[in-house]
Write an enzyme that holds these catalytic residues in place. Structure first.
Site, PDB file in Angstrom:
ATOM      1  N   ARG A  51       0.818  -1.208   0.000  1.00 32.16           N
ATOM      2  CA  ARG A  51       0.000   0.000   0.000  1.00 32.16           C
ATOM      3  C   ARG A  51       0.857   1.265   0.000  1.00 32.16           C
ATOM      4  NH1 ARG A  51      -4.150  -0.300   4.669  1.00 32.16           N
ATOM      5  NH2 ARG A  51      -2.113  -0.420   5.602  1.00 32.16           N
ATOM      6  N   LYS A 148       1.757 -18.616   7.196  1.00 36.97           N
ATOM      7  CA  LYS A 148       0.999 -18.828   8.410  1.00 36.97           C
ATOM      8  C   LYS A 148       0.778 -17.484   9.105  1.00 36.97           C
ATOM      9  CE  LYS A 148       2.925 -19.998  12.423  1.00 36.97           C
ATOM     10  NZ  LYS A 148       3.761 -19.120  13.283  1.00 36.97           N
ATOM     11  N   LYS A 182      13.781 -26.392   6.594  1.00 37.61           N
ATOM     12  CA  LYS A 182      15.056 -26.487   7.325  1.00 37.61           C
ATOM     13  C   LYS A 182      15.818 -27.728   6.883  1.00 37.61           C
ATOM     14  CE  LYS A 182      13.521 -23.950  11.405  1.00 37.61           C
ATOM     15  NZ  LYS A 182      14.378 -22.786  11.606  1.00 37.61           N
ATOM     16  N   GLU A 216      13.116 -21.678  22.583  1.00 34.74           N
ATOM     17  CA  GLU A 216      13.619 -20.383  22.102  1.00 34.74           C
ATOM     18  C   GLU A 216      14.045 -19.527  23.281  1.00 34.74           C
ATOM     19  OE1 GLU A 216      11.414 -18.826  18.418  1.00 34.74           O
ATOM     20  OE2 GLU A 216       9.830 -19.486  19.749  1.00 34.74           O
ATOM     21  N   ASP A 235       0.675 -20.922  17.641  1.00 36.09           N
ATOM     22  CA  ASP A 235       1.829 -20.332  16.947  1.00 36.09           C
ATOM     23  C   ASP A 235       2.862 -21.384  16.543  1.00 36.09           C
ATOM     24  OD1 ASP A 235       3.403 -18.021  16.101  1.00 36.09           O
ATOM     25  OD2 ASP A 235       4.730 -18.490  17.779  1.00 36.09           O
ATOM     26  N   HIS A 240       4.467 -26.023  13.241  1.00 41.00           N
ATOM     27  CA  HIS A 240       5.853 -26.488  13.179  1.00 41.00           C
ATOM     28  C   HIS A 240       6.062 -27.836  13.892  1.00 41.00           C
ATOM     29  CE1 HIS A 240       6.410 -22.579  11.599  1.00 41.00           C
ATOM     30  NE2 HIS A 240       6.641 -21.939  12.717  1.00 41.00           N
ATOM     31  N   LYS A 330       9.013 -19.899  24.847  1.00 39.62           N
ATOM     32  CA  LYS A 330       9.863 -18.718  24.639  1.00 39.62           C
ATOM     33  C   LYS A 330      10.558 -18.372  25.949  1.00 39.62           C
ATOM     34  CE  LYS A 330       7.377 -16.922  20.733  1.00 39.62           C
ATOM     35  NZ  LYS A 330       8.268 -17.354  19.662  1.00 39.62           N
TER      36      LYS A 330
HETATM   37  C1  BG6 Z   1       7.387 -18.586  13.786  1.00 44.69           C
HETATM   38  C2  BG6 Z   1       6.658 -18.223  15.054  1.00 44.69           C
HETATM   39  O1  BG6 Z   1       6.536 -19.279  12.906  1.00 44.69           O
HETATM   40  O2  BG6 Z   1       8.516 -19.402  14.094  1.00 44.69           O
HETATM   41  C3  BG6 Z   1       7.602 -17.514  16.022  1.00 44.69           C
HETATM   42  O3  BG6 Z   1       5.545 -17.387  14.746  1.00 44.69           O
HETATM   43  C4  BG6 Z   1       8.843 -18.337  16.260  1.00 44.69           C
HETATM   44  O4  BG6 Z   1       6.934 -17.239  17.241  1.00 44.69           O
HETATM   45  C5  BG6 Z   1       9.465 -18.776  14.938  1.00 44.69           C
HETATM   46  O5  BG6 Z   1       9.747 -17.566  17.008  1.00 44.69           O
HETATM   47  C6  BG6 Z   1      10.597 -19.756  15.167  1.00 44.69           C
HETATM   48  O6  BG6 Z   1      11.272 -19.988  13.969  1.00 44.69           O
HETATM   49  P1  BG6 Z   1      12.796 -20.405  13.952  1.00 44.69           P
HETATM   50  O7  BG6 Z   1      13.096 -20.696  12.529  1.00 44.69           O
HETATM   51  O8  BG6 Z   1      13.565 -19.242  14.509  1.00 44.69           O
HETATM   52  O9  BG6 Z   1      12.923 -21.605  14.841  1.00 44.69           O
END
Ligand code: BG6
Length: 484
Positions: A51, A148, A182, A216, A235, A240, A330
């Site tokens: 935009r 996503k 990955k 994380e 999330d 994942h 996290k």
């Molecule tokens: C994303 C999530 O899809 O993947 C995040 O929304 C997360 O919250 C991230 O931190 C992690 O990805 P990676 O590749 O850093 O493990």
């Protein structure tokens, strides 16, 4: 090791949301890297659409800045960046109005592969698709990449699937889960289906349990308003971790091709038992040296989880009796993602009881320091009689395959090139996403109805204590979340 670059045909990649965070951090640096490897042949171009009113020159500056900000200095070569800039074009487009579409149409070339990347809120997918067709921008063979979150429950995912199906065929739709791009995630398939060693043992007779961890150290950062409506289950687990589970648990597909692989993954999701509420632990990080979760999301009443651990069962012949333990969170102790397969002990020990007994453990490290480690039992060296110890057969990709392995294309590079090649193997099919939500929804509804509050955990810890209990009460232990 010499990496093999598979050629692709010339393409135009159109990014909607070109000024957004994902485009800057991931998509554009990924395209630059592929450009440097010669994978933008002919006059292949990247067309940014958003935009924001801006001209091509300003967008080129912004992209060059993003490249140097998000890629290591050794990957940023001034001449290559200058050459890449020439492949970039920008056009302001209003997703909800008529402005800009005619300009976009004149830019996109009909004779090359067209890929449209919807790096925008899912609520805009329908509007974009409709205008792409109404203004006759896209050709019949164009591909569409969607990010996503693909819905927030079964109903919204179905709506999105229906919307996309109104305009495109399923074989044009590429639902991205970057975990599938990955390197080690794909290696999981190579390990399972490229060796005779593992597959005969890959079942409940020999495997005691499997642990899947995605830990994380980051918090929810600037994404608080999205994250607080999602939580770790939506999330991370629904997508994942579910994909990692599928690749670990699926039957061997007949071929490494989209339909065969996706059919087998779907069967795993459909075989999942509902999860007992007692097998779920949810947590929320507390303030320490950094702000806590509720400060990060600016919602003191939040009941959203930033950590989740759960035990699940894949109800089929192969896995009945082998639990899978999943956890993600996290602000944990270390960044570590791995799949750890714990084999059973030998059925009978020929050694004295005090020799000790041990079970093999195969761990597949996804990040950081990608690699594979198999613990095997040997005799403790020395004259002390027969005592057993376990030692690692440890392979770090970077050490074994040389520096090029560490420099391998990242997930987005690989997945974008798969879109250009028209290979959907590493993308999620509509029914797969819906099945994952169908399993997730009742779990979330359960804790929402019970008004469960997540348990507090310290920043820099391994998560709530109760998550340890989830394993302890089964006589098992989580692997330490340690930096590698
Ligand atoms: C994303 C999530 O899809 O993947 C995040 O929304 C997360 O919250 C991230 O931190 C992690 O990805 P990676 O590749 O850093 O493990």
């Amino acid at each position: 090791m010499v990496s093999r670059v598979i050629p692709v045909d010339p393409f135009d990649l159109i990014i909607f949301g070109a000024t957004g965070d994902l485009a800057r951090r991931k998509i554009l640096p990924a395209l630059y890297r592929r450009f440097c490897d010669g994978q933008m042949p002919g006059e292949s171009r990247v067309i940014g659409a958003a935009r924001t009113e801006m001209d091509t020159a300003s967008w080129r500056d912004a992209v060059a800045e993003a490249i140097t900000e998000f890629l290591p200095a050794k990957q940023c070569d001034a001449d290559s960046i200058a050459a890449f800039r020439d492949r970039l074009h920008y056009v302001p487009v209003d997703a909800l109005g008529d402005d800009g579409w005619a300009d976009l149409k004149t830019l996109v070339r009909p004779g090359v592969i067209q890929a449209y990347y919807f790096s925008v809120a899912p609520s805009l997918f329908g509007a974009l698709a409709e205008r792409l067709q109404a203004f006759e921008v896209c050709c019949d063979t164009a591909r569409f990449v969607v990010e996503k979150p693909f819905g927030r429950d079964l109903e919204t995912a179905r709506d999105l699937n229906r919307t996309l199906a109104t305009y495109f065929h399923e074989d044009q739709i590429y639902r991205i889960d970057h975990y599938l791009g990955k390197e080690t995630v794909q290696n999981l398939m190579a390990i399972r289906f490229g060796n005779t060693l593992f597959e005969p043992l890959w079942n409940t007779q020999y495997i005691d349990h499997v642990q899947i961890t995605v830990a994380e150290t980051v918090g929810v950062g600037g994404r608080g308003s999205y994250y607080d409506r999602a939580g770790a289950m939506r999330d991370m687990v629904q997508n994942h971790l579910m994909q990692l589970l599928c690749l670990t648990a699926m039957e061997p597909p007949s071929r490494f091709e989209p339909a065969a692989v996706r059919d087998e993954k779907l069967k795993v999701i459909r075989a999942l038992d509902p999860v007992d509420p007692g097998d779920i632990v949810r947590g929320q990080y507390q303030a320490g040296e950094t702000p806590g979760y509720i400060e990060d999301v600016e919602n003191p009443d939040s009941r959203t989880e930033s950590y989740i651990a759960l035990k699940l069962h894949v109800a089929n012949w192969r896995w009945n009796g082998t639990p899978f333990y999943l956890r993600t969170g996290k602000r944990l102790k270390a960044r570590r993602s791995e799949i750890v397969v714990h084999f059973k002990e030998t059925p009978h020990s020929i050694f004295d009881a005090d020799a000790g007994s041990r079970a093999n453990v195969l761990s597949i490290r996804l990040q950081p320091d990608e690699g594979i480690d198999l613990r095997v039992t040997i005799k403790e060296p020395g004259p002390g009689g027969m005592r057993l110890i376990d030692v690692p057969l440890d392979m770090s990709f970077a050490e074994a395959l040389g520096p090029e392995a560490a420099d391998a294309p990242d997930a987005y590079e690989r997945l974008i090139m798969d879109v250009i090649r028209g290979n959907q193997t590493l993308f999620m099919r509509g029914d797969e996403v819906e099945a994952a939500w169908a399993w997730t929804d009742p779990i979330i509804a359960g804790w929402t109805d019970r008004r469960d509050t997540p348990l507090p955990y310290e920043t820099g810890s391994s998560g709530p204590e109760d998550a340890l209990m989830l394993m302890h009460r089964d006589g098992r232990r989580w692997r330490e979340i340690a930096p590698s």
